[in-house]
Scaffold this motif. Structure first.
Motif: not given
Length: 307
Positions: A18-23, A89-100, A258-267
């Motif tokens: 998940x760290x790799x994906x965030x980078x 590039x287009x979706x929040x990190x949690x959403x990509x994780x969920x679809x994965x 990570x999405x909330x604190x780093x990318x300011x993404x709120x699921x």
């Protein structure tokens, strides 16, 4: 077996991935996915080689029995990785994780289709439940097709991630067949080699010269991904796969934080609901696989001669 050690290693692997994906996500707006796949694969090679050397598997671990199996597994796996990176590039990190998380559900379907594995009503029901969760996550994106440009790109991104999950499931089917003749260390190493080479084929399609900060993140993503692969493989040496597999879903917690604190993404609540159904379905399948494995072991023991 050392189950606690296996679980610990699996959690480290999940954190690494998940760290790799965030980078990768941090640079996804400027660096094309093919270039990201190259850095992820190429920079992992020294880590994997060092690991094989420490284990004493450097000579035997690189031997292959069926080279074309590695080529096809590399092609499908590279498609999966590139699709996931493109979706970031287009979706929040949690959403990509969920679809994965759709990938293990699709593995059940493909195993029945291509490996002739028997899939009972129980697992079919779990897959159906999980796919309903996928549709819940996808719904806001798909319904936005044809809207403004941003929403359309988000919808395309979601479909690309689903494509990545399909390719990832097919790659798992390849691996299930390959482990019958190939060593796991060889599968890991040659996948990094083939995905590196295949990523280079995207060079004419718009690679960029990364800034020093972007280059550092890409290199770190590759190194951390290599470390994660080692811990993932090692976790299965110390605990049964059915025991450590549920800890894959810890990545959702890490992705949300990570999405909330780093990318300011709120699921959204809808995304969380869909993800919950997907995770629940995945856990049902894992528990069912564990039960079937116990039954198969008992059946084999019953057939052994006694006395």
């Amino acid at each position: 077996m050392q189950p606690l050690r296996g679980i610990f290693f699996k959690l480290i692997a999940v954190m690494c991935f998940i760290t790799m994906t965030s980078l990768i996500k941090a640079v996804s707006g400027e660096v094309p996915p093919g270039e990201a796949v190259f850095f992820r694969s190429f920079c992992a090679l020294p880590i994997i080689l060092a690991w094989l050397a420490v284990r004493g598997d450097l000579r035997t671990g690189l031997r292959v029995e069926n080279p074309m199996d590695h080529v096809w597994r590399g092609f499908i796996g590279t498609m999966a990785m590139g699709s996931m990176f493109a979706g970031l590039a287009f979706l929040p990190l949690p959403e990509v994780t969920a679809l994965g998380y759709a990938m293990p559900l699709l593995v059940v379907v493909f195993a029945a289709m291509f490996l002739n594995e028997r899939v009972g009503v129980f697992r079919i029901g779990a897959v159906a439940l999980g796919l309903i969760g996928v549709l819940i996550v996808l719904a806001p994106r798909v319904t936005s097709l044809g809207g403004d440009t941003v929403r359309t790109m988000e919808a395309v991104g979601a479909l690309i991630v689903i494509l990545g999950a399909v390719c990832g499931a097919l790659a798992q089917i390849f691996i299930r067949k390959m482990v019958q003749t190939e060593q796991v260390s060889a599968i890991v190493f040659w996948f990094s080699c083939t995905s590196t080479g295949m990523a280079l084929l995207t060079l004419p399609f718009g690679w960029v010269l990364p800034t020093p900060a972007q280059a550092a993140m890409l290199v770190c993503a590759g190194l951390i991904g290599g470390v994660g692969q080692i811990f993932l493989t090692s976790s299965y040496r110390f605990a049964d796969a059915s025991l450590v597999a549920p800890f894959d879903y810890a990545s959702m917690l890490f992705a949300i934080l990570i999405g909330y604190f780093i990318f300011e993404e709120v699921p959204t609540l809808q995304m969380l609901l869909g993800a919950t159904l997907i995770v629940f379905a995945g856990l049902i399948i894992i528990l069912r696989e564990r039960q079937l494995g116990i039954q198969r072991d008992k059946a084999r023991q019953a057939k052994l001669p006694h006395g």
